[in-house]
Design an enzyme around this catalytic site. Structure first.
Site, PDB file in Angstrom:
ATOM      1  N   HIS A  99       0.766  -1.134  -0.149  1.00 27.86           N
ATOM      2  CA  HIS A  99      -0.184   0.533  -0.041  1.00 27.86           C
ATOM      3  C   HIS A  99       0.822   0.964  -0.125  1.00 27.86           C
ATOM      4  CE1 HIS A  99      -2.157  -3.163   2.419  1.00 27.86           C
ATOM      5  NE2 HIS A  99      -3.726  -2.710   2.019  1.00 27.86           N
ATOM      6  N   ASP A 102       2.446   2.172   3.563  1.00 30.54           N
ATOM      7  CA  ASP A 102       3.115   0.833   3.526  1.00 30.54           C
ATOM      8  C   ASP A 102       4.828   1.647   3.699  1.00 30.54           C
ATOM      9  OD1 ASP A 102       1.731  -0.833   4.085  1.00 30.54           O
ATOM     10  OD2 ASP A 102       1.540  -1.579   2.171  1.00 30.54           O
TER      11      ASP A 102
END
Ligand code: XUL
Ligand code: CO
Length: 441
Positions: A99, A102
Site C-alpha cells: 500500500h 507501507d
C-alpha cells in the site's frame, strides 16, 4: 548492511532435510507439467505485514523485534526498502505488494505525501534494476487515516471522495512506473455500520463512478496492469460492499465494469463470508474472473481476519486445483497477505513463516497436478452428469426442451433412480494423493 545476519539464502534441500531454513518441497526450478514451480506459484511478500506490522493487537502493543526499528520517519522507510530486498533475495521471492502508506510516511499535506512517495519509489526502482523481484500489485490505503472514517469512494463527504481519488491516481502512476502486474482495490471502509444513516444507492453509485474514473485514468497513462477487486464480507465495517465474489460480480455487471476487473481472492476473507477458499476461487474461475490470490488462512475457532500463513494442505491443494483448472493465474500470483503471530517476534520468524507458506503451496501444487493428470475428480464429475449427454438431458442442454416436452417426458417416467455422490470415497482419494506426495522422499 545486512538486516537478517542470521539467515543465509534459503534453498531447496528436499523433504528429508532437517535444516529449518531450507525449502522441503518448494523447488523453484522443478517442473510440474510444462511450467516450473516458480512460474506456477508466483509467490509474493506483503510489505505491510512483513516490514511494517509490529504484532500489536487490541490488548497489547507491538512485540516484533525488527532490525530497522532503530530508525524513524523517512530513514525508517528507506531501511525497510533495504531490508525488503534482502529478504526477497534470501527467500528467492519473485514478487512483492504494498500500500502507499507501507512504503512511505504520510506528510503534513498531500503534496508532502507525494514527495515522500517519490523518494521511496525512486529507491525501489533502483533496487528493482538489479533484483529479480517484481511488483505484483500496489494499492492505496484508503482506510487507516481518520479522514476515511466514513469510507473513501463511499464516504458521505465529497472532499474525502476527492482525496481518495488523488491517492489512487498517484497509486496508478506508481504502478505504471514500477511495472506492476496488477492494481488492487480492496474495500477498506467501503461499507456501512447502520442503514439508519446510510444512502446505500448513492454510496454504490459513487463507488462505481470512482472505479470508472480509475479505469479511465489507467487508459490515459497507458497502465496495462490488471485491475483487481478483493472481496471481504466484514471488518472493518459491519457490512462491506464487496461481500464476496458473487456480490462484487453483480456490482461490476450492474455498473458496466466487469470487463475491466478480475478478483484477488483472499482465503481468510472467503471463510469470513461463510465460504471455503476454493468456493470463492471456483465462482471467480467459472466466470473468467480469477485474477490473483491473497494466500493466508483464518482460524476456524475465531471469527475475524487472523491473516495466518497458510499451512493447511487440504486448503492449498484445493486452491491449486482451481488455479490449475484456470490455466494458472496469468498476471496474478500468490501473495502472502499473512502475518507472523504476536508471539513469533524474532526476525527469523519472518523466514520460517514464508518457508511454511511456500512449502505448503508447493505440496498443494504437486497434489493438485496429479489429481488433474489422473482425472480423479473429473471422471467422477463427468459420470455424475452423464444424463445431460444423451436423451432428454441432451435436449435440455441444446435448448430443444420446454415445459411442454418436459412434462410429456415426466408423465411417461416410471422410476427415477439416483446414484450415490460418494463424498467419503472421494475424500479418501484426496488423502491418498496428499500422502503420496508428502511421503515420497
Ligand atoms: C485486508 C486486506 C488488505 C488488502 C490490500 O483484509 O486483505 O491488506 O489485501 O488492501
Ligand atoms: Co488481502
Amino acid at each position: 548492511m545486512a538486516y537478517f545476519e542470521n539467515v543465509d539464502k534459503v534453498v531447496y534441500e528436499g523433504p528429508a532435510s532437517e535444516n529449518p531454513l531450507a525449502f522441503k518441497f518448494y523447488n523453484p526450478e522443478e517442473k510440474v507439467g510444462d511450467k516450473t514451480m516458480e512460474e506456477h506459484l508466483r509467490f509474493s511478500v506483503a510489505y505491510w505485514h512483513t516490514f511494517v506490522g509490529d504484532g500489536a493487537d487490541p490488548f497489547g502493543v507491538g512485540t516484533a523485534i525488527r532490525p530497522w526499528n532503530r530508525y524513524s520517519g523517512m530513514d525508517l522507510a528507506k531501511a525497510r526498502v533495504e531490508a525488503a530486498f534482502e529478504l526477497f533475495d534470501k527467500l528467492n521471492i519473485p514478487f512483492f505488494c504494498f500500500h502507499d502508506v507501507d512504503i512511505a510516511p504520510e506528510g503534513a499535506t498531500l503534496k508532502e505525501t507525494y514527495q515522500n512517495l517519490d523518494t521511496i519509489v525512486d529507491m525501489i526502482e533502483e533496487y528493482m534494476k538489479t533484483s529479480k523481484t517484481k511488483l505484483l500489485w500496489n494499492t492505496a490505503n484508503l482506510f487507516t487515516h481518520p479522514r476515511f472514517v466514513h469510507g473513501a469512494a463511499t464516504s458521505c463527504n465529497a472532499d474525502v471522495f476527492a482525496y481518495a481519488a488523488a491517492k489512487v491516481k498517484k497509486g496508478l502512476e506508481i504502478a505504471k512506473r514500477l511495472g506492476a502486474e496488477n492494481y488492487v482495490f480492496w474495500g477498506g471502509r467501503e461499507g456501512y455500520e447502520t442503514l439508519l444513516n446510510t444512502n446505500m444507492k448513492l454510496e454504490l453509485d459513487n463507488l462505481a463512478r470512482f472505479l470508472h474514473m480509475a479505469v479511465d485514468y489507467a487508459k490515459e497513462i497507458g497502465f496495462d496492469g490488471q485491475f483487481l477487486i478483493e472481496p471481504k464480507p466484514k471488518e472493518p465495517t459491519k457490512h462491506q460492499y464487496d461481500f464476496d465474489v458473487a456480490t462484487a460480480l453483480a456490482f461490476l455487471q450492474t455498473y458496466g465494469l466487469k470487463d475491466y476487473f478480475k478478483f484477488n481472492i483472499e482465503a481468510n476473507h472467503a471463510t469470513l463470508a461463510g465460504h471455503t477458499f476454493e468456493h470463492e476461487l471456483r465462482v471467480a474461475r467459472i466466470h473468467g474472473m480469477l485474477g490473483s490470490v491473497d494466500a493466508n488462512q483464518g482460524d476456524p475457532l475465531l471469527g475475524w481476519d487472523t491473516d495466518e500463513f497458510p499451512t493447511d494442505l487440504y486448503s492449498t491443494t484445493l486452491a491449486m486445483y482451481e488455479i490449475l483448472q484456470n490455466g494458472g493465474l496469468g498476471k496474478g500470483g500468490l501473495n502472502f497477505d499473512a502475518k507472523v503471530r504476536r508471539g513469533s517476534f524474532e526476525p527469523e520468524d519472518l523466514f520460517y513463516a514464508h518457508i511454511a507458506g511456500m512449502d505448503s503451496f508447493a505440496i498443494g501444487l504437486k497434489v493438485a497436478y496429479r489429481l488433474i493428470e489422473d482425472r480423479v475428480f473429473e471422471s467422477v464429475v463427468e459420470e455424475r452428469y452423464k444424463s445431460y449427454t444423451e436423451g432428454i438431458g441432451r435436449d435440455i442442454i441444446d435448448g430443444k426442451a420446454d415445459f411442454h416436452t418436459l412434462e410429456a417426458y415426466a408423465l411417461n417416467l416410471r422410476d427415477i433412480s439416483n446414484r450415490s455422490g460418494r463424498q467419503e470415497r472421494l475424500k479418501t482419494l484426496l488423502n491418498q494423493y496428499l500422502l503420496e506426495v508428502c511421503v515420497a522422499r
